[in-house]
Motif scaffolding. Structure first.
Motif, mmCIF file in Angstrom:
data_model
loop_
_atom_site.group_PDB
_atom_site.id
_atom_site.type_symbol
_atom_site.label_atom_id
_atom_site.label_comp_id
_atom_site.label_asym_id
_atom_site.label_seq_id
_atom_site.Cartn_x
_atom_site.Cartn_y
_atom_site.Cartn_z
ATOM 1 N N VAL A 10 0.916 -1.292 -0.037
ATOM 2 C CA VAL A 10 -0.010 -0.017 -0.124
ATOM 3 C C VAL A 10 0.831 1.034 -0.031
ATOM 4 C CG1 VAL A 10 -1.891 -1.367 1.174
ATOM 5 C CG2 VAL A 10 -0.037 0.125 2.607
ATOM 6 N N ARG A 11 0.267 2.450 -0.421
ATOM 7 C CA ARG A 11 1.094 3.676 -0.318
ATOM 8 C C ARG A 11 1.547 4.211 0.866
ATOM 9 N NH1 ARG A 11 -1.433 7.761 -4.511
ATOM 10 N NH2 ARG A 11 0.662 8.724 -3.815
ATOM 11 N N SER A 12 2.771 4.508 1.306
ATOM 12 C CA SER A 12 3.194 4.713 2.587
ATOM 13 C C SER A 12 4.533 5.597 2.363
ATOM 14 C CB SER A 12 3.442 3.543 3.458
ATOM 15 O OG SER A 12 3.728 3.969 4.524
ATOM 16 N N ILE A 13 4.419 6.732 3.263
ATOM 17 C CA ILE A 13 5.775 7.353 3.227
ATOM 18 C C ILE A 13 6.651 6.703 4.136
ATOM 19 C CG2 ILE A 13 4.326 9.651 2.894
ATOM 20 C CD1 ILE A 13 4.876 10.266 6.020
ATOM 21 N N ASN A 14 6.387 5.852 4.857
ATOM 22 C CA ASN A 14 7.495 4.970 5.673
ATOM 23 C C ASN A 14 8.002 3.791 5.003
ATOM 24 O OD1 ASN A 14 8.753 5.048 8.028
ATOM 25 N ND2 ASN A 14 7.544 3.281 8.586
ATOM 26 N N ALA A 16 -0.548 1.452 6.493
ATOM 27 C CA ALA A 16 -0.041 2.467 5.712
ATOM 28 C C ALA A 16 0.923 3.255 6.675
ATOM 29 C CB ALA A 16 -1.021 3.181 5.001
ATOM 30 N N TYR A 17 0.646 3.440 7.817
ATOM 31 C CA TYR A 17 1.391 4.381 8.825
ATOM 32 C C TYR A 17 2.353 3.838 9.644
ATOM 33 C CZ TYR A 17 -2.514 7.333 7.224
ATOM 34 O OH TYR A 17 -3.376 8.060 6.413
ATOM 35 N N ARG A 18 3.373 4.595 10.076
ATOM 36 C CA ARG A 18 4.479 4.083 10.875
ATOM 37 C C ARG A 18 4.073 3.490 12.038
ATOM 38 N NH1 ARG A 18 10.049 4.801 11.100
ATOM 39 N NH2 ARG A 18 10.909 4.340 13.223
ATOM 40 N N GLU A 19 3.053 4.017 12.911
ATOM 41 C CA GLU A 19 2.551 3.554 14.162
ATOM 42 C C GLU A 19 1.857 2.032 13.801
ATOM 43 O OE1 GLU A 19 -0.430 4.880 17.879
ATOM 44 O OE2 GLU A 19 -0.001 6.278 16.098
ATOM 45 N N GLY A 20 1.143 1.916 12.860
ATOM 46 C CA GLY A 20 0.490 0.665 12.723
ATOM 47 C C GLY A 20 1.405 -0.398 12.099
#
Length: 507
Positions: free
Chosen positions: A196-200, A419-423
């Motif tokens: 998935v698209r993610s900046i991390n 998608a997010y760093r925390e997840g």
């Protein structure tokens, strides 16, 4: 963690140079004593140039028949179990699920919280999502309850606290103690594709193909307990992040030696590790091309007869004056790392810009060359290869643990869809927690199996027991059946009955 260094920079530095001098002298003596039987050869290029050491490759260690029998027998004795039951049973021993407190610090009165927590751990670690564990007829397993528990109870700090409980329980089992005291650790990365698209995330054709991914950098001690981990983008230069992982451990004793598998390394990294009390022990891919360093002793004192046959190898000299000059600033840097005011990764980037180190970075590099040479001399010992085998054994443990992690994280093709760093951090932390629970369960049952065999009259050697691995999964069901029967796994139930190792295998 406390620094063991004092403010008297000259005495601190020259104490290390005396240790380096003693290591060179010992190496020279052992090389001469070994003669033709030495496992190391000094190679001087025909056209001149720098002398090098050529080291023999390590041969495989044979496995005695007694160990082969013990491995097969104990593995066949392990009871079959589903993953949820395993987690409930481990909780009955350790109470690790009690570490999951409400975000408000209030004492919970929720019924069935343990069931909800185990369901969430299974869901995240197996990478299967909530759907397979939801049961509308069980209040603890409804979607709304699981979402509530996930948001309010499962956090980085509660997972770390639960992991600390498992690490402590693992260290108290005799079989784990026979493997080591927790002072040796290894750090390596396990790569996961993130579709998935993610900046991390970051690209790496070698590991992710045309997709992007993250690296789960995790530390494992010689008792096979995962003591800490961090999530980083793509496939980084591991040594820059390894130190950050070691400075934020979940539990266990602080390791003294840290083995890594062909991680990127630099003289500055060696200096930072040494300053913080670690022996950085990377497995060099280009061992024969490494430079060895020597250092002058206090007041310009030099060895009377040099280093004998190693004189041409020890041709590079450490600039001790540069270390002494910058020692106070080096202590301040180490203090900033310990108090988490700065990351090691950021420091190393600032110390070396475009291949040109800053004065402080150069001082750390000079300091690191002392410890790097000590590590190299231990690796190329002409008589004893114990040091190299110790490193290789620990790195093999890390690789086996990663294989077990892949077996657990089987859903979604093993791809992380957060998608997010925390997840991403929460899901991989849950994987590490479940992995430690599996290792603890296996360790306790293997320890009990050895006790049962000895009570039955079998002569079992301690050295064979120390080589038993708790990284096994054939007897554990990770997929397809998720029943959360907490009543069958409460305190006082005792260990499950062992299987008959001579019975026919039934899959």
């Amino acid at each position: 963690m406390r620094l063991r260094w004092g403010a008297d920079q000259a005495s601190q530095v020259y104490a290390l140079t005396r240790g380096l001098d003693a290591a060179w002298r010992q190496m020279a003596d052992r090389l001469e004593e070994a003669g033709a039987d030495a496992k190391v050869e000094i190679v001087v290029p025909e056209g001149g140039g720098r002398a090098r050491l050529s080291v023999d490759k390590l041969g495989a260690v044979g496995e005695p028949e007694s160990l082969t029998w013990l491995k097969a027998t104990t593995e066949a004795m392990l009871p079959r179990i589903d993953l949820p039951d395993l987690l409930f049973e481990v909780h009955s021993w350790t109470g690790f699920l009690d570490s999951f407190g409400h975000v408000s610090d209030r004492r919970t009165r929720m019924d069935g919280l343990l069931v909800s927590l185990v369901a969430l751990l299974v869901s995240q670690s197996c990478n299967i999502g909530l759907t397979p564990v939801i049961d509308p007829n069980n209040k603890a397993l409804t979607r709304s309850r699981l979402s509530h528990v996930d948001q309010n109870y499962v956090r980085a700090d509660t997972i770390a606290a639960a992991n600390a409980a498992l690490i402590g329980a693992q260290s108290r089992i005799e079989l784990a103690q026979m493997r080591g005291g927790g002072l040796l650790a290894s750090v390596d990365g396990l790569r996961f594709v993130v579709p998935v698209r993610s900046i991390n995330t970051g690209p790496s054709p070698k590991y992710y193909g045309y997709k992007r991914g993250v690296t789960w950098l995790n530390a494992v001690n010689d008792q096979v307990a995962g003591i800490g981990a961090t999530v980083v983008r793509d496939t980084p230069r591991d040594s820059l992040y390894t130190l950050d992982t070691l400075l934020n451990l979940d539990g266990g004793v602080k390791p003294e030696m840290v083995a890594t598998d062909n991680a990127s390394y630099s003289d500055m990294a060696f200096g930072l590790y040494k300053m913080l009390g670690f022996r950085f022990a990377p497995r060099f891919r280009d061992l024969n091309d490494q430079r060895f360093w020597r250092a002058d002793l206090p007041d310009g004192e030099k060895p009377a007869d040099g280093y004998g046959p190693l004189e041409d190898v020890a041709c590079n000299k450490v600039n001790c004056k540069k270390i002494v000059t910058h020692w106070p600033d080096m202590l301040r840097v180490a203090g900033s790392l310990i108090t988490n005011q700065v990351r090691a990764y950021d420091l190393l980037r600032m110390f070396g810009r475009e291949g040109h180190p800053t004065p402080l970075g150069a001082a750390f590099a000079e300091y690191g060359r002392i410890d790097k040479t000590m590590h190299l001399l231990a690796l190329v010992d002409p008589v004893d290869d114990t040091y190299r085998r110790l490193m290789n054994r620990q790195l093999t443990v890390q690789e086996s643990r990663h294989r077990l992690a892949r077996a657990i994280c089987h859903g979604g093709r093993g791809q992380i869809r957060q998608a997010y760093r925390e997840g991403q951090e929460d899901q991989l932390a849950a994987l590490g927690l479940v992995l430690n629970a599996v290792v603890l369960w296996n360790t306790r049952y293997l320890d009990a199996a050895v006790t049962r065999l000895r009570a039955g009259g079998h002569d079992i050697k301690d050295e064979d027991v120390a080589r038993l691995s708790p990284l096994k999964e054939r007897h554990i069901n990770f997929l397809g059946r998720y029943l959360f029967n907490i009543t069958a796994n409460g305190p006082g139930q005792g260990l499950r009955p062992f299987r008959n190792p001579d019975a026919t295998e039934d899959d």
